[in-house]
Each structure stands twice: as structure tokens, then as C-alpha cells.
Design an enzyme around this catalytic site. Structure first.
Site, mmCIF file in Angstrom:
data_model
loop_
_atom_site.group_PDB
_atom_site.id
_atom_site.type_symbol
_atom_site.label_atom_id
_atom_site.label_comp_id
_atom_site.label_asym_id
_atom_site.label_seq_id
_atom_site.Cartn_x
_atom_site.Cartn_y
_atom_site.Cartn_z
ATOM 1 N N HIS A 237 0.659 -1.162 -0.058
ATOM 2 C CA HIS A 237 -0.045 0.054 -0.097
ATOM 3 C C HIS A 237 0.956 1.278 -0.047
ATOM 4 O O HIS A 237 0.677 2.143 -0.710
ATOM 5 C CB HIS A 237 -0.926 0.149 1.345
ATOM 6 C CG HIS A 237 -1.856 -1.230 1.394
ATOM 7 N ND1 HIS A 237 -1.673 -2.087 2.632
ATOM 8 C CD2 HIS A 237 -2.854 -1.597 0.632
ATOM 9 C CE1 HIS A 237 -2.807 -2.759 2.166
ATOM 10 N NE2 HIS A 237 -3.478 -2.700 1.340
ATOM 11 N N LYS B 178 -1.261 -6.356 -8.015
ATOM 12 C CA LYS B 178 -1.188 -7.626 -7.422
ATOM 13 C C LYS B 178 -2.520 -8.259 -7.441
ATOM 14 O O LYS B 178 -2.742 -9.373 -7.761
ATOM 15 C CB LYS B 178 -1.065 -7.326 -5.758
ATOM 16 C CG LYS B 178 -1.585 -8.278 -4.927
ATOM 17 C CD LYS B 178 -0.973 -9.496 -4.644
ATOM 18 C CE LYS B 178 -1.276 -10.022 -3.368
ATOM 19 N NZ LYS B 178 -2.760 -10.460 -2.923
HETATM 20 P P1 AMP Z 1 -6.352 -4.196 -0.225
HETATM 21 O O1 AMP Z 1 -6.288 -3.247 0.923
HETATM 22 O O2 AMP Z 1 -5.934 -5.310 -0.264
HETATM 23 O O3 AMP Z 1 -7.637 -3.966 -0.742
HETATM 24 O O4 AMP Z 1 -5.531 -3.434 -1.497
HETATM 25 C C1 AMP Z 1 -5.551 -1.902 -1.704
HETATM 26 C C2 AMP Z 1 -4.708 -1.769 -2.844
HETATM 27 O O5 AMP Z 1 -3.066 -2.200 -2.552
HETATM 28 C C3 AMP Z 1 -5.148 -2.580 -3.946
HETATM 29 O O6 AMP Z 1 -4.989 -1.522 -5.442
HETATM 30 C C4 AMP Z 1 -4.164 -3.691 -3.989
HETATM 31 O O7 AMP Z 1 -3.998 -4.161 -5.428
HETATM 32 C C5 AMP Z 1 -2.912 -2.917 -3.574
HETATM 33 N N1 AMP Z 1 -1.881 -4.045 -3.022
HETATM 34 C C6 AMP Z 1 -2.246 -5.229 -2.069
HETATM 35 N N2 AMP Z 1 -1.263 -5.728 -1.869
HETATM 36 C C7 AMP Z 1 -0.107 -5.304 -2.658
HETATM 37 C C8 AMP Z 1 1.269 -5.655 -2.974
HETATM 38 N N3 AMP Z 1 1.831 -6.393 -2.413
HETATM 39 N N4 AMP Z 1 2.044 -4.817 -3.853
HETATM 40 C C9 AMP Z 1 1.433 -3.633 -4.502
HETATM 41 N N5 AMP Z 1 0.056 -3.166 -4.200
HETATM 42 C C10 AMP Z 1 -0.585 -4.118 -3.453
#
Ligand code: AMP
Length: 278
Positions: A34, A146
Site C-alpha cells: 500500500h 497484485k
Molecule cells: P487491499 O487493501 O488489499 O484492498 O488493497 C488496496 C490496494 O493495494 C489495491 O489496489 C491492491 O492491489 C494494492 N496492493 C495489495 N497488495 C499489494 C502488494 N503486495 N503490492 C502492491 N500493491 C498491493
């Protein structure tokens, strides 16, 4: 500049300073993945808004909505450290008041690959993202590669619904051993974690395979070697924009995507590769 916590549209309007606004939507439990998206937003915009909202609409009844990690104070610290201007943290009741009827459909593309295993998931994602766009009114928004199918569907929504927002994708941040960072990794026991490593290992093996007809089989062999502790949902080689399966004669970029359950935790990962370069 002091970090502002906004709970509703009025707070967001008050916090607005002028200049370009970037939105980074998240469900909190922030990690380095994030934070890399936040840094990407920072470079491109005058003001960065991070939304922290665990969206019930994108979880089906048998999924982990209630046990999804919630670490708001640590999330605020991470946002402060990254120079975020506004954290938008609405209440579920405010986002989804009783009587709501209208939502976004991800179409057929929301029912394939990841969508085949999570019915309604992408409708829930697109609905909350459109609401966040309308509340925050960003000029650009950053999403992680991701969640490659999510990113492709958000680009599709922006095109199909004429949203005046630039979408940026950020590369997947990984642990030194290859495991993609995820808020759900904290649920993995030490032995689960060893099994979970198979996902990124399989993707690397597939990506290193020069013969396009062998990419999937090469990755599948690595997954098979993990044994019964790895419960595979899918391994798919798809077009990055449509998420339709590509054949071995496909020319250009493709996404090799995998989803599996390890213990009680469901993990996804993917790599982008180029097939049949000229
Ligand atoms: P989430 O909180 O899991 O819904 O993710 C929020 C954002 O962070 C989304 O756009 C995900 O694709 C991104 N994200 C989650 N894990 C990663 C990672 N390991 N590397 C880069 N972006 C990520």
C-alpha cells in the site's frame, strides 16, 4: 501538514485544497505494498487521499469480512509517515444506508477467473470504487497490479462509464523470498507460509519458461509439488485487459494468475510476461 481524518463528504470538501488529488483506495491493514502506491500517488498529485474501508459488498457470506484485519491506528501512523494529506474512513452505515438498490455490474468479465470463485465480488469492488470516486472526486487513482483483474476491471469501468479519472497501476511488492505482501499474510502459520511461497515460485518458473506452450504446465508442476496443503482454485494465462485465456500463439503481454487456499487463508498472485516477442 497535519493528517486529516475525513468520515463523510462534508469532511472531504473541507479538506480539499486545490490542485490535483490522487486517491489510493485500501481496506486498511496497510503494508509496504500500500505504501508504495501512496508514494506513487505523492509524486503525481498535490494532495493524496487514502481511503480505509473494509467493504462488506465485496465479501460473500462465507468469506472473511468479520475477521478481516482492522488496524486503524497503525494505518494512520503509516499514512503520516508517507505524508498522506487525508485518510477517508467512512462508516459502513453511511456508505450503504438502508434502501439502497443501484450498483455497478462488472459484466461477464466479473464472472471469469477470480470472479468464477467469488460470485459478486467484482460488482462489490466496482460499486465501492465508483462511490469513492464520487465522494473524493480524484483526478487520478492508484491500484496494485497484485489484484490484476481488479485493476483491469477498474480501467474498464472508467472507459465504459466515461469517468474523468486517470488510473495508475503499481507493481507488486514482495517479501525478499518472493511472497507477495498481503493483509491476509498475517494469518499464515510458519508452515502455511512455506506452502504459500509455492505461488510466487510457480509464477517465476512459468515466467522463465521460454516456450509459450509450456508456461502453464511448468507453473502447474511447481504447484503440484506443494502437495495437498495447497488447495488450488485456478492457474490461468490471460490477456491483461480482458482476462480471457490466451493461447500459445498470443503475441504480447499476458498475465499468469494463480489463486489458492492455504489453511484458512486464500491467496492470489500474478506475474506479467511477454509471449512471442518479435
Ligand atoms: P487491499 O487493501 O488489499 O484492498 O488493497 C488496496 C490496494 O493495494 C489495491 O489496489 C491492491 O492491489 C494494492 N496492493 C495489495 N497488495 C499489494 C502488494 N503486495 N503490492 C502492491 N500493491 C498491493
Amino acid at each position: 501538514m497535519e493528517l486529516i481524518v475525513a468520515r463523510n463528504r462534508e469532511d472531504l470538501v473541507k479538506a480539499r485544497r486545490g490542485g490535483d488529488v490522487a486517491l489510493v483506495p485500501t481496506m486498511g491493514a496497510l503494508h509496504e505494498g500500500h505504501r508504495s502506491l501512496i508514494r506513487q500517488a505523492r509524486v503525481r498529485a498535490d494532495q493524496v487521499v487514502v481511503s480505509v474501508f473494509v467493504n462488506p459488498l465485496q465479501f460473500s457470506p462465507n468469506e472473511d469480512f468479520s475477521r478481516y484485519p482492522r488496524t486503524f491506528d497503525a494505518d494512520l501512523d503509516a499514512c503520516r509517515a508517507e505524508g498522506v494529506d487525508v485518510v477517508f474512513n467512512p462508516a459502513v452505515e453511511d456508505m450503504y444506508p438502508p434502501g439502497r438498490q443501484v450498483s455497478v455490474s462488472a459484466g461477464e468479465m466479473g464472472t471469469i477467473v477470480e470472479g468464477a470463485f467469488r460470485p459478486g465480488h467484482f460488482d462489490g469492488v466496482l460499486t465501492v470504487v465508483l462511490k469513492l470516486f464520487n465522494l473524493v472526486r480524484p483526478d487520478l487513482a492508484v491500484f496494485g497490479q497484485k489484484d490484476a483483474q481488479q485493476l483491469a476491471l477498474i480501467r474498464r469501468m472508467v472507459a465504459d462509464l466515461d469517468l474523468p479519472i486517470e488510473i495508475l497501476g503499481g507493481p507488486t511488492v514482495r517479501e525478499p523470498d518472493g511472497l507477495a505482501l498481503s493483509s491476509r499474510n498475517r494469518y499464515l502459520s510458519e508452515s502455511d507460509r512455506r506452502v504459500a511461497l509455492t505461488l510466487s515460485r510457480a509464477l517465476r518458473a512459468g515466467a522463465a519458461q521460454f516456450d509459450p506452450s509450456q508456461i502453464r504446465a511448468t507453473a502447474q508442476d511447481v504447484l503440484d509439488a506443494a502437495g495437498p496443503e495447497l488447495d488450488l482454485d485456478y492457474l490461468a494465462l490471460v490477456d491483461p485487459a480482458t482476462f480471457r485465456e490466451v493461447g500459445e500463439s498470443h503475441e504480447g503481454t499476458a498475465v499468469l494468475a494463480v489463486a489458492a487456499r492455504v489453511g484458512d487463508t486464500r491467496l492470489i498472485d500474478n506475474v506479467t510476461l511477454t509471449l512471442n516477442p518479435h
